[in-house]
Scaffold this active site. Structure first.
Site, short mmCIF file in Angstrom:
data_model
loop_
_atom_site.label_atom_id
_atom_site.label_comp_id
_atom_site.label_asym_id
_atom_site.label_seq_id
_atom_site.Cartn_x
_atom_site.Cartn_y
_atom_site.Cartn_z
N CYS A 10 65.60 94.89 81.25
CA CYS A 10 64.47 95.75 80.74
C CYS A 10 64.24 97.01 80.96
O CYS A 10 65.35 97.95 81.45
CB CYS A 10 63.20 95.17 81.17
SG CYS A 10 63.76 93.51 80.38
N ARG A 62 62.05 94.65 76.46
CA ARG A 62 62.62 93.53 76.96
C ARG A 62 64.03 93.01 76.79
O ARG A 62 64.31 92.62 75.19
CB ARG A 62 62.03 92.81 77.66
CG ARG A 62 62.39 91.40 78.50
CD ARG A 62 61.19 90.27 78.08
NE ARG A 62 62.21 88.68 78.51
CZ ARG A 62 61.15 87.30 78.85
NH1 ARG A 62 60.97 86.63 77.20
NH2 ARG A 62 62.08 86.44 79.57
N GLY A 389 83.16 94.42 89.67
CA GLY A 389 83.28 95.19 90.58
C GLY A 389 83.18 96.32 91.45
O GLY A 389 83.73 96.60 92.19
#
Length: 624
Positions: A10, A62, A389
């Site tokens: 958020c 949010r 990654g």
């Protein structure tokens, strides 16, 4: 997947003044909190909330991933005369264990939200409770007794948190743009800010926000603001310790730490995905996620990125020895994933250059950033949660400068060893006034002095620690900022399992002959991943994030910059030598000698200048 504890990817913001009376003008200050939320809305498109009392205001937007019903913020709890309120952005991966402990201590929970666990933990144990959290976070917490606001940032700075002090008022926000919603906070850039842009950019000094008076909460730190003062203290710092495990033990522990980090970060009430480049880092993340989902009868979505017609122009070089697609195809088939190849056009890249500035609030990694922002916008058509990654190269020593003798011997940032390429377009008067070399060297030396070393380290091992620490504090921080802003701009939650602080703590102290065991780049990680990947991928030579090799892209950038410079009011003209620029644009650029990292060469210099011009103009920046 089963319902787990909530995560909150958020945006947070707010303000605090120890002698204010915000409730006397309640409607005015609520409107300001709402405007702060509006500035951060792209970070949280699924809901918003505000909290206001006499001294403090909190705002929250949010992006709902888990606990879609009861996880609203700000969250408030009262204990007799004491009131505490919290806004939180991040992911706490050990929430299940922490919640069980608090239940044993008599806590009654109203939600399944991890925000509530943090708040209840603080009410019982105080600010020391932050040390129990395993995750990534930016937290603002109001405590009415004795009347203080606390700011916390995760150990590695994965989640952003900026602040400024405006006439004794603290203003804070997940992104710099949120600060400018507060009356009197203006976008001003002074000498140091220009040095950040021209001498260090797209990196920036940790703790600084480039704009005058704007700072960021340092990773691993807590800041406490009360009636009389504010203090800053580290609750975590990276330390050096003797490494006593054997090679086999080191490989085994590394494998366990990484697999545990990936499994913890798979928690979600909506489907997850992974970025898959065909390299060892993203392939390991993908292999574990795909395996775990198969146990539930589910198939993992994976995504790879490239540029239109790149196969026509690609030429192997020391930085990018091979194209990704054949390895992606092999890995997707091996793991049984539902894979999508995403492509970016030249026009998409250029248009996204400016959106990337909007997302970062600063000039950034040019098309390395704009293309990622574009790709993230396409991933959200399918998934809102992804694992990447990122960070493996900084932690395990994957970049060329970990192995390059010249970088090892040069007393400078190893990814940006010369100031000359940075000055090739700049006005000579500006170069003389900024003292760019001195500024960059001072920033470098500060980090070198902070590097944790052991008395028994040899000069070579000490230097390796310095290079590793520089990468963690600077290069990795820049890429984490890139990942956070480009994903959150598109309502995508991107998770970084390699950034688990347990991995960083352990691998930092592994000696180089184990980290690079057998003389193989990232040999430790590759051995730890044995059995998870096809051999060709496990031992594939590193190839970094892709970029376009289409010469048309550079021509398009040159046309854009010439158009900008033809405008007498273009703010970038103040800083450039117009004759130098035209000579540069008329000469072929050298793709093989980057001026920042591995990917930013001639075309990216042009793109960076376009970003600076857009930034100066759009943010209406005052230069001191």
């Amino acid at each position: 997947m089963l319902r787990k504890e909530v995560e909150n990817m958020c945006g947070i913001s707010g303000f605090f003044h120890p002698c204010a009376d915000y409730m006397a003008q309640e409607s005015r200050w609520k409107r300001i909190l709402e405007e702060m939320n509006h500035r951060l809305k792209r970070r949280g498109p699924d809901g918003e909330g505000i909290y206001l009392n006499d001294w403090c205001g909190l705002a929250h937007v949010r992006l709902a991933i888990i606990d879609l019903v009861t996880g609203q913020q700000p969250m408030v709890r009262k204990r007799e005369n004491r009131e505490c309120a919290i806004v939180f952005n991040g992911e706490i991966y050990n929430m299940k264990e922490l919640k069980a402990e608090l239940l044993q201590e008599g806590v009654t929970f109203r939600t399944t939200s991890d925000t509530e666990v943090i708040l209840e933990g603080y009410l019982l144990h105080g600010k020391e409770y932050i040390k129990k959290l395993n995750g990534i976070f930016a937290i603002a917490l109001w405590d009415s007794i004795p009347g203080k606001l606390l700011l916390f940032r995760d150990r590695l700075g994965v989640k952003p948190l900026f602040y400024t002090l405006n006439k004794n008022t603290l203003v804070f926000s997940s992104e710099i743009k949120g600060l400018f919603a507060y009356p009197g906070v203006k976008p001003i850039v002074d000498h140091d800010g220009l040095c950040e842009i021209f001498a260090l950019g797209p990196a920036k000094s940790y703790g600084k926000g480039v704009f005058q008076g704007v700072f960021e909460v340092l990773p691993g730190h807590c800041m406490i603001f009360d009636k009389t003062s504010y203090t800053q203290e580290a609750y975590w710092k990276l330390e050096s310790h003797p490494h006593e495990d054997s090679l086999d033990q080191t490989i085994e522990k590394t494998a366990w730490l990484f697999e545990d980090a990936v499994k913890k970060q798979m928690l979600s009430d909506i489907p997850i995905s992974t970025f898959l480049s065909g390299g060892v880092d993203s392939s390991l993340v993908t292999a574990i996620c795909a395996r775990e989902l198969k146990k539930q009868g589910k198939i993992l979505n994976t995504f790879s990125f490239d540029f239109q017609d790149n196969q026509k122009y690609f030429q192997s070089n020391s930085f990018q020895p091979s194209q990704d697609r054949p390895y992606v195809e092999q890995m997707a088939a091996f793991a049984g994933t539902n894979h999508r190849f995403l492509e970016c056009s030249n026009q998409d890249q250029i248009e996204s250059l400016y959106k990337a500035v909007d997302a970062r609030d600063l000039p950034c990694m040019a098309d390395v950033e704009s293309s990622m922002l574009y790709f993230c916008s396409k991933v959200t058509d399918y998934n809102k949660v992804t694992l990447t990654g990122e960070c493996a190269d900084e932690i395990f020593g994957g970049y060329p400068w970990f192995h390059n003798f010249h970088a090892f011997q040069t007393d400078a940032f190893p990814w940006s060893m010369s100031m000359e390429p940075r000055q090739i377009l700049l006005d000579d008067t500006l170069i003389a006034s900024l003292h760019m070399e001195e500024y960059a060297h001072a920033a470098y030396e500060k980090t070198i002095r902070e590097t944790p070393v052991l008395a028994e380290d040899t000069p070579e091992e000490k230097r390796r620690r310095e290079i590793a620490y520089l990468n963690l504090r600077w290069f990795m921080a820049t890429l984490l900022d890139r990942m956070d802003r480009t994903s959150m701009y598109n309502g995508l939650e991107a998770r970084v399992p390699f950034a688990d602080h347990r991995i960083v703590e352990y691998v930092f102290n592994v000696p180089w002959h184990m980290k690079c065991t057998g003389g193989i780049v990232k040999g430790l990680l590759r051995h730890a991943g044995e059995g998870l990947l096809p051999e060709e991928i496990l031992w594939r030579r590193k190839s970094p994030y892709p970029k376009t090799y289409d010469p048309t892209y550079e021509k398009m950038l040159g046309i854009c910059l010439k158009e900008v410079l033809s405008d007498p009011s273009a703010p970038i003209r103040t800083f450039l030598d117009i004759k130098k620029v035209h000579v540069f644009l008329d000469a072929p650029s050298d793709y093989g000698k980057p001026w920042y990292g591995q990917l930013m060469a001639g075309p990216q210099m042009i793109a960076y200048m376009l970003q600076i011009n857009y930034w100066l103009k759009t943010y209406q920046i005052e230069i001191l």
